[in-house]
Write a protein that holds these residues in place. Sequence first.
Motif, short mmCIF file in Angstrom:
data_model
loop_
_atom_site.label_atom_id
_atom_site.label_comp_id
_atom_site.label_asym_id
_atom_site.label_seq_id
_atom_site.Cartn_x
_atom_site.Cartn_y
_atom_site.Cartn_z
N TYR A 56 0.82 -1.21 0.00
CA TYR A 56 0.00 0.00 0.00
C TYR A 56 0.85 1.25 0.00
O TYR A 56 1.81 1.37 0.75
N GLY A 57 0.46 2.20 -0.84
CA GLY A 57 1.08 3.51 -0.87
C GLY A 57 0.02 4.58 -0.94
O GLY A 57 -1.14 4.31 -1.27
N THR A 58 0.38 5.81 -0.63
CA THR A 58 -0.61 6.88 -0.64
C THR A 58 -1.09 7.23 -2.03
O THR A 58 -2.20 7.73 -2.20
N VAL A 91 -5.65 -12.37 1.92
CA VAL A 91 -5.03 -11.13 1.49
C VAL A 91 -4.07 -10.70 2.59
O VAL A 91 -4.42 -10.72 3.76
N VAL A 92 -2.84 -10.35 2.21
CA VAL A 92 -1.87 -9.83 3.17
C VAL A 92 -1.45 -8.43 2.73
O VAL A 92 -1.34 -8.15 1.54
N VAL A 93 -1.24 -7.57 3.72
CA VAL A 93 -0.83 -6.20 3.46
C VAL A 93 0.55 -5.98 4.04
O VAL A 93 0.77 -6.27 5.23
N GLY A 94 1.46 -5.52 3.21
CA GLY A 94 2.82 -5.27 3.67
C GLY A 94 2.88 -4.06 4.58
O GLY A 94 2.13 -3.09 4.43
N GLU A 95 3.78 -4.12 5.56
CA GLU A 95 4.00 -3.00 6.47
C GLU A 95 5.29 -2.31 6.08
O GLU A 95 6.33 -2.96 5.90
#
Length: 67
Positions: free
Chosen positions: A8-10, A52-56
Amino acid sequence: MKIIGIDYGTQKVGIAISDDEGKLAFPVSTVATGEALDYLDLLAKEKKADTVVVGESQDPPPVATNA
């Protein structure tokens, strides 16, 4: 087990999907952040992903400087 990975990015979201065993991930696309949910919904249904996995982010916080 198919897994979708999200970076995820802005402004943009990077998306990857795993192989059938969930061991290796392959890049799929980069989409504008505002379009990500609709795209992910379609991709998850099409690929029959069940996780679903979201990177930190691991970037350090910005440091103030005395200029």
